[in-house]
Scaffold this active site. Structure first.
Site, short mmCIF file in Angstrom:
data_model
loop_
_atom_site.label_atom_id
_atom_site.label_comp_id
_atom_site.label_asym_id
_atom_site.label_seq_id
_atom_site.Cartn_x
_atom_site.Cartn_y
_atom_site.Cartn_z
CG HIS A 162 87.10 28.99 37.79
ND1 HIS A 162 88.06 28.27 37.13
CD2 HIS A 162 86.02 28.18 37.89
CE1 HIS A 162 87.57 27.07 36.85
NE2 HIS A 162 86.35 26.98 37.30
CB SER A 219 87.77 20.18 41.50
OG SER A 219 88.23 20.33 40.20
N1 URA Z 1 85.69 22.48 36.81
C1 URA Z 1 86.71 21.97 37.56
O1 URA Z 1 87.84 22.43 37.45
N2 URA Z 1 86.44 20.98 38.42
C2 URA Z 1 85.22 20.44 38.56
O2 URA Z 1 85.05 19.56 39.36
C3 URA Z 1 84.17 20.96 37.78
C4 URA Z 1 84.43 21.98 36.91
#
Ligand code: URA
Length: 416
Positions: free
Chosen positions: A82, A183
């Protein structure tokens, strides 16, 4: 328990319990609590922060708000990566085929871009015919047979995040380390992989502007992942400058292919180096080999063309046309010239991101349509010697290029 008490508690800097966090996530996801109360709570979190325990329970409750993907029918250690997002960040397009060509299953769910941060799904969908909405059966079959699938996140993967993110986006509460960590990690954990490499960006083009903030975010995310039984490695990288040369959806896919083809004329060393780091960490986490062995393995599949073949295989199995992997002419093309002479100290990533957004390559709102062919091709990069009048970038757009956009692009090149 009620939401007003929870807001009051966070306002007064008291720690929320697991039950309180679960209560507001559950009831917000099912529309029982309105946006205005969650907006107040988000702002209290943004201002007062969260403890490690609160952030952990927030992530856990968000995961439980929807489906958790079961990858157990895929053999082997599944590895994901990620990136917290940046300008010209096409690393996923390059490292996923590298890892798959080394025999490691890559079951990747990616997102669309918003604002100046591009999304892998938009980039892939810029290739003619390519689909990223895959049934779970096709997704699993592709990973089992080809070791790779890249799909958009399904509608019920962390529905709490979909609602919270949309609200954060319009209430000035995106830039909160616990909210970002929850998140990202909720989606990564719900996506089912065993190991996760986190590429945390810092600099003008990233959410985290300083190394110190990026380190706190990286440590927070690693600790959540480990508590939930995943292997996690975090890497912090520079996003003061755009990565590579191309910023724009189709342009970035073409650059990814050029890099895997070994053609360094149309890409830049910074992108190659970043991809080798991320891919080697993914290989290391999956195999337990040393970093040195992992770097050698990664470089080998780039050099012998196996990663390129896997890249083309990925495009083909998801319905894309590999003969479409070239740059299209846009209706408007403008050369950006250097306004002074000297060494490029930096190419401001935020400005280049804003320019590419204005050209049509990015979205201002979730509903905005993208111009897949639009974007910025950099010629000038950090460290380069340039003379006034040299071409430092080319802008591509189908909707017209204003003097303001050109000026912003010129000023993105900071000279010393
Ligand atoms: N990417 C995400 O998936 N969530 C966030 O809060 C910031 C970046």
């Amino acid at each position: 328990m009620n939401i007003i008490e929870i807001i009051e508690k966070k306002k007064n800097m008291l720690e929320l319990s697991a039950e309180e966090i679960e209560y507001f996530i559950k009831n917000y996801t099912t529309d029982e609590i309105p946006d205005y109360q969650i907006s107040a709570l988000l702002m209290a979190i943004r201002l007062n922060g969260m403890t490690d325990n609160e952030t952990f329970y927030l992530t856990k409750s968000m995961i439980e708000s929807g489906d958790v993907i079961d990858l157990s029918s895929i053999e082997g250690f599944k590895v994901d990566k990620h990136s917290t997002g940046g300008v010209g960040d096409k690393v996923t397009l390059i490292v996923t085929p590298i890892i798959a060509s080394l025999g490691i299953p890559v079951a990747k769910f990616s997102g669309k871009g918003l604002g100046i941060t591009g999304g892998t799904i938009d980039k892939l969908e810029s290739v003619k015919g390519l689909k990223t909405e895959l049934s779970s059966e096709l997704f699993i079959n592709n990973v089992n047979k080809h070791k790779i699938a890249v799909a958009g996140q399904t509608a019920n993967l962390v529905p709490a995040d979909k609602k919270l993110y949309a609200l954060r986006d319009v209430t000035g509460t995106v830039d909160s380390i616990p909210l970002i960590a929850a998140s990202i990690m909720s989606k990564k954990i719900a996506s089912g992989s065993d190991g996760i490499v986190l590429d945390v960006k810092c600099g003008s083009g990233a959410f985290m502007k300083t190394y110190e903030e990026a380190k706190v975010l990286a440590d927070t995310m690693s600790s959540i992942g480990e508590k939930l039984g995943r292997k996690v490695i975090a890497h912090i990288s520079d996003m003061d400058n755009p990565l590579g040369l191309m910023v724009g959806n189709k342009m970035e896919v073409v650059e990814a292919m050029e890099l895997l083809s070994g053609n360094m004329n149309n890409t830049h060393e910074d992108l190659y180096e970043e991809c080798v780091i991320i891919a080697s960490l993914m290989y290391e986490i999956a195999t337990g080999k040393s970093n040195e062995e992992s770097v050698t393995a990664v470089k080998e599949v780039i050099e012998n063309g196996k990663a390129l073949e896997k890249f083309k295989e990925l495009i083909t199995i998801q319905g894309g046309d590999v003969t479409d992997l070239h740059l299209n002419e846009t209706q408007y093309i403008v050369e950006v010239k250097a306004i002074g002479s000297g060494t490029v100290e930096k190419v401001n990533a935020l400005s280049i991101g804003e320019v590419s957004l204005a050209l049509g390559a990015g979205r201002l709102t979730k509903e905005s349509a993208l111009d897949y062919d639009a974007g910025v091709a950099l010629v000038g990069k950090k460290g380069m010697q340039i003379k006034q009048g040299d071409v430092v970038a080319r802008l591509y757009s189908n909707k017209g290029i204003t003097q303001d956009i050109i000026k912003k692009a010129e000023q993105a090149f900071v000279l010393k």
